[in-house]
Design a protein around this motif. Structure first.
Motif, PDB file in Angstrom:
ATOM      1  N   LEU A   1      -4.261  -0.502 -14.674  1.00 42.85           N
ATOM      2  CA  LEU A   1      -5.393   0.404 -14.888  1.00 42.85           C
ATOM      3  C   LEU A   1      -6.628   0.053 -14.078  1.00 42.85           C
ATOM      4  CD1 LEU A   1      -5.078   0.994 -18.735  1.00 42.85           C
ATOM      5  CD2 LEU A   1      -4.311   2.478 -16.866  1.00 42.85           C
ATOM      6  N   ASP A   2      -6.894  -1.234 -13.864  1.00 46.43           N
ATOM      7  CA  ASP A   2      -8.104  -1.589 -13.122  1.00 46.43           C
ATOM      8  C   ASP A   2      -7.856  -1.791 -11.633  1.00 46.43           C
ATOM      9  OD1 ASP A   2      -6.793  -4.001 -13.150  1.00 46.43           O
ATOM     10  OD2 ASP A   2      -8.238  -5.010 -14.438  1.00 46.43           O
ATOM     11  N   GLY A   3      -6.614  -1.628 -11.179  1.00 47.18           N
ATOM     12  CA  GLY A   3      -6.310  -1.699  -9.752  1.00 47.18           C
ATOM     13  C   GLY A   3      -6.186  -3.104  -9.202  1.00 47.18           C
ATOM     14  N   ASP A   4      -6.213  -4.128 -10.072  1.00 54.17           N
ATOM     15  CA  ASP A   4      -6.112  -5.506  -9.597  1.00 54.17           C
ATOM     16  C   ASP A   4      -4.694  -5.889  -9.207  1.00 54.17           C
ATOM     17  OD1 ASP A   4      -8.797  -5.897 -10.007  1.00 54.17           O
ATOM     18  OD2 ASP A   4      -8.546  -6.794 -11.986  1.00 54.17           O
ATOM     19  N   VAL A   5      -3.706  -5.306  -9.864  1.00 61.82           N
ATOM     20  CA  VAL A   5      -2.313  -5.651  -9.614  1.00 61.82           C
ATOM     21  C   VAL A   5      -1.575  -4.391  -9.190  1.00 61.82           C
ATOM     22  CG1 VAL A   5      -0.196  -6.597 -10.608  1.00 61.82           C
ATOM     23  CG2 VAL A   5      -2.409  -7.494 -11.330  1.00 61.82           C
ATOM     24  N   THR A   6      -1.188  -4.328  -7.922  1.00 61.47           N
ATOM     25  CA  THR A   6      -0.418  -3.194  -7.425  1.00 61.47           C
ATOM     26  C   THR A   6       0.751  -3.717  -6.613  1.00 61.47           C
ATOM     27  OG1 THR A   6      -1.789  -2.989  -5.441  1.00 61.47           O
ATOM     28  CG2 THR A   6      -2.377  -1.619  -7.318  1.00 61.47           C
ATOM     29  N   GLY A   7       1.870  -3.008  -6.678  1.00 58.94           N
ATOM     30  CA  GLY A   7       3.023  -3.417  -5.896  1.00 58.94           C
ATOM     31  C   GLY A   7       4.217  -2.534  -6.142  1.00 58.94           C
ATOM     32  N   THR A   8       5.188  -2.660  -5.265  1.00 58.73           N
ATOM     33  CA  THR A   8       6.430  -1.927  -5.409  1.00 58.73           C
ATOM     34  C   THR A   8       7.304  -2.580  -6.466  1.00 58.73           C
ATOM     35  OG1 THR A   8       6.266  -1.338  -3.103  1.00 58.73           O
ATOM     36  CG2 THR A   8       8.384  -0.998  -4.126  1.00 58.73           C
ATOM     37  N   ALA A   9       7.246  -3.902  -6.578  1.00 59.90           N
ATOM     38  CA  ALA A   9       7.937  -4.626  -7.649  1.00 59.90           C
ATOM     39  C   ALA A   9       6.954  -5.629  -8.239  1.00 59.90           C
ATOM     40  CB  ALA A   9       9.176  -5.345  -7.127  1.00 59.90           C
ATOM     41  N   VAL A  10       6.690  -5.495  -9.529  1.00 59.01           N
ATOM     42  CA  VAL A  10       5.750  -6.372 -10.227  1.00 59.01           C
ATOM     43  C   VAL A  10       6.444  -6.904 -11.472  1.00 59.01           C
ATOM     44  CG1 VAL A  10       3.545  -6.500 -11.449  1.00 59.01           C
ATOM     45  CG2 VAL A  10       3.742  -5.102  -9.375  1.00 59.01           C
ATOM     46  N   GLU A  11       6.405  -8.222 -11.632  1.00 56.42           N
ATOM     47  CA  GLU A  11       6.987  -8.862 -12.812  1.00 56.42           C
ATOM     48  C   GLU A  11       5.919  -8.936 -13.895  1.00 56.42           C
ATOM     49  OE1 GLU A  11       9.735 -12.695 -13.279  1.00 56.42           O
ATOM     50  OE2 GLU A  11       7.714 -13.151 -12.579  1.00 56.42           O
ATOM     51  N   VAL A  12       6.290  -8.523 -15.117  1.00 53.74           N
ATOM     52  CA  VAL A  12       5.356  -8.549 -16.240  1.00 53.74           C
ATOM     53  C   VAL A  12       5.992  -9.351 -17.370  1.00 53.74           C
ATOM     54  CG1 VAL A  12       4.069  -7.167 -17.904  1.00 53.74           C
ATOM     55  CG2 VAL A  12       4.482  -6.258 -15.605  1.00 53.74           C
ATOM     56  N   ASP A  13       5.301 -10.395 -17.816  1.00 49.39           N
ATOM     57  CA  ASP A  13       5.752 -11.183 -18.963  1.00 49.39           C
ATOM     58  C   ASP A  13       5.357 -10.415 -20.215  1.00 49.39           C
ATOM     59  OD1 ASP A  13       5.763 -12.983 -21.210  1.00 49.39           O
ATOM     60  OD2 ASP A  13       5.884 -14.634 -19.780  1.00 49.39           O
ATOM     61  N   LEU A  14       6.342  -9.918 -20.964  1.00 53.61           N
ATOM     62  CA  LEU A  14       6.056  -9.082 -22.122  1.00 53.61           C
ATOM     63  C   LEU A  14       5.426  -9.861 -23.271  1.00 53.61           C
ATOM     64  CD1 LEU A  14       9.244  -6.843 -22.113  1.00 53.61           C
ATOM     65  CD2 LEU A  14       6.975  -6.310 -21.222  1.00 53.61           C
ATOM     66  N   GLY A  15       5.553 -11.173 -23.271  1.00 48.27           N
ATOM     67  CA  GLY A  15       4.942 -11.986 -24.313  1.00 48.27           C
ATOM     68  C   GLY A  15       3.462 -12.239 -24.071  1.00 48.27           C
ATOM     69  N   THR A  16       3.107 -12.517 -22.814  1.00 52.21           N
ATOM     70  CA  THR A  16       1.714 -12.868 -22.496  1.00 52.21           C
ATOM     71  C   THR A  16       0.953 -11.759 -21.789  1.00 52.21           C
ATOM     72  OG1 THR A  16       2.254 -13.781 -20.322  1.00 52.21           O
ATOM     73  CG2 THR A  16       2.389 -15.278 -22.236  1.00 52.21           C
ATOM     74  N   GLY A  17       1.686 -10.801 -21.202  1.00 52.90           N
ATOM     75  CA  GLY A  17       1.034  -9.744 -20.434  1.00 52.90           C
ATOM     76  C   GLY A  17       0.709 -10.150 -19.008  1.00 52.90           C
ATOM     77  N   MET A  18       1.024 -11.378 -18.623  1.00 57.25           N
ATOM     78  CA  MET A  18       0.757 -11.836 -17.256  1.00 57.25           C
ATOM     79  C   MET A  18       1.560 -11.003 -16.268  1.00 57.25           C
ATOM     80  SD  MET A  18      -1.487 -14.228 -17.424  1.00 57.25           S
ATOM     81  CE  MET A  18      -1.385 -14.863 -15.775  1.00 57.25           C
ATOM     82  N   GLN A  19       0.929 -10.663 -15.149  1.00 61.74           N
ATOM     83  CA  GLN A  19       1.551  -9.839 -14.124  1.00 61.74           C
ATOM     84  C   GLN A  19       1.589 -10.606 -12.813  1.00 61.74           C
ATOM     85  OE1 GLN A  19      -1.273  -6.687 -14.183  1.00 61.74           O
ATOM     86  NE2 GLN A  19      -0.583  -5.882 -16.129  1.00 61.74           N
ATOM     87  N   ARG A  20       2.708 -10.463 -12.072  1.00 58.73           N
ATOM     88  CA  ARG A  20       2.866 -11.138 -10.789  1.00 58.73           C
ATOM     89  C   ARG A  20       3.494 -10.171  -9.799  1.00 58.73           C
ATOM     90  NH1 ARG A  20       6.879 -14.093  -8.052  1.00 58.73           N
ATOM     91  NH2 ARG A  20       8.390 -13.670  -9.698  1.00 58.73           N
ATOM     92  N   VAL A  21       2.822  -9.959  -8.677  1.00 57.41           N
ATOM     93  CA  VAL A  21       3.342  -9.070  -7.639  1.00 57.41           C
ATOM     94  C   VAL A  21       4.457  -9.795  -6.893  1.00 57.41           C
ATOM     95  CG1 VAL A  21       2.813  -7.827  -5.515  1.00 57.41           C
ATOM     96  CG2 VAL A  21       1.146  -7.874  -7.380  1.00 57.41           C
ATOM     97  N   ILE A  22       5.639  -9.150  -6.824  1.00 57.17           N
ATOM     98  CA  ILE A  22       6.755  -9.689  -6.050  1.00 57.17           C
ATOM     99  C   ILE A  22       6.755  -9.057  -4.666  1.00 57.17           C
ATOM    100  CG2 ILE A  22       9.258  -9.939  -5.926  1.00 57.17           C
ATOM    101  CD1 ILE A  22       9.256  -9.772  -9.023  1.00 57.17           C
ATOM    102  N   THR A  23       6.680  -7.725  -4.618  1.00 59.77           N
ATOM    103  CA  THR A  23       6.531  -7.030  -3.335  1.00 59.77           C
ATOM    104  C   THR A  23       5.356  -6.076  -3.448  1.00 59.77           C
ATOM    105  OG1 THR A  23       8.125  -5.319  -3.945  1.00 59.77           O
ATOM    106  CG2 THR A  23       8.974  -7.177  -2.696  1.00 59.77           C
ATOM    107  N   GLY A  24       4.417  -6.218  -2.559  1.00 65.60           N
ATOM    108  CA  GLY A  24       3.203  -5.409  -2.533  1.00 65.60           C
ATOM    109  C   GLY A  24       2.309  -5.895  -1.411  1.00 65.60           C
ATOM    110  N   GLU A  25       1.134  -5.296  -1.258  1.00 63.79           N
ATOM    111  CA  GLU A  25       0.240  -5.681  -0.168  1.00 63.79           C
ATOM    112  C   GLU A  25      -0.096  -7.168  -0.189  1.00 63.79           C
ATOM    113  OE1 GLU A  25      -3.078  -2.977  -0.539  1.00 63.79           O
ATOM    114  OE2 GLU A  25      -2.358  -1.851   1.189  1.00 63.79           O
ATOM    115  N   SER A  26      -0.274  -7.720  -1.382  1.00 69.28           N
ATOM    116  CA  SER A  26      -0.660  -9.132  -1.464  1.00 69.28           C
ATOM    117  C   SER A  26       0.450 -10.084  -1.024  1.00 69.28           C
ATOM    118  CB  SER A  26      -1.116  -9.482  -2.888  1.00 69.28           C
ATOM    119  OG  SER A  26      -0.046  -9.350  -3.800  1.00 69.28           O
ATOM    120  N   THR A  27       1.691  -9.585  -0.928  1.00 67.71           N
ATOM    121  CA  THR A  27       2.809 -10.418  -0.483  1.00 67.71           C
ATOM    122  C   THR A  27       3.386  -9.941   0.852  1.00 67.71           C
ATOM    123  OG1 THR A  27       4.373  -9.134  -1.807  1.00 67.71           O
ATOM    124  CG2 THR A  27       3.453 -11.120  -2.822  1.00 67.71           C
ATOM    125  N   GLY A  28       2.639  -9.059   1.545  1.00 66.56           N
ATOM    126  CA  GLY A  28       3.043  -8.645   2.883  1.00 66.56           C
ATOM    127  C   GLY A  28       3.889  -7.389   2.978  1.00 66.56           C
TER     128      GLY A  28
END
Length: 112
Positions: free
Chosen positions: A10-37
């Motif tokens: 929602l706030d545009g901080d995490v964007t990507g074609t594949a993003v891993e989301v930990d359903l317990g903590t809500g932590m998000q990690r971009v796997i493929t997206g601009e931040s990973t090339g």
């Protein structure tokens, strides 16, 4: 864990074609997206898979879908993976005048 495709929080901080989301903590990690090339939003007609353990990306196929207006939602290349993860099915008009279903066998890379 959940891996979301074409993800934009929602706030545009995490964007990507594949993003891993930990359903317990809500932590998000971009796997493929601009931040990973990788471009975001995705462009082209490539379908791929991502090994979330290693972040390795593999190209499976090109769907070459064109003229979505003529076929509507039917020509959109929705992907379905078999329960055992060895086969992928997708639809595409592949640039022609009919929509077909295609199957891809995914090799077991652990044996290579």
């Amino acid at each position: 864990m959940l891996v979301a495709t074409v993800f934009d929080d929602l706030d545009g901080d995490v964007t990507g074609t594949a993003v891993e989301v930990d359903l317990g903590t809500g932590m998000q990690r971009v796997i493929t997206g601009e931040s990973t090339g990788y471009p975001y939003p995705p462009t082209g007609t490539t379908m791929g898979i991502v090994d979330v353990a290693t972040d390795a990306t593999f190209r499976l196929a090109h769907h070459r879908m064109i003229d979505a207006d003529e076929f509507g939602n039917w020509s959109t290349p929705y992907v379905a993976v078999s329960p055992d993860g060895t086969t992928v099915a997708f639809s595409s008009n592949f640039g022609g005048d009919a929509v077909d279903t295609y199957l891809i066998s995914i090799p077991d890379v652990s044996e290579q």
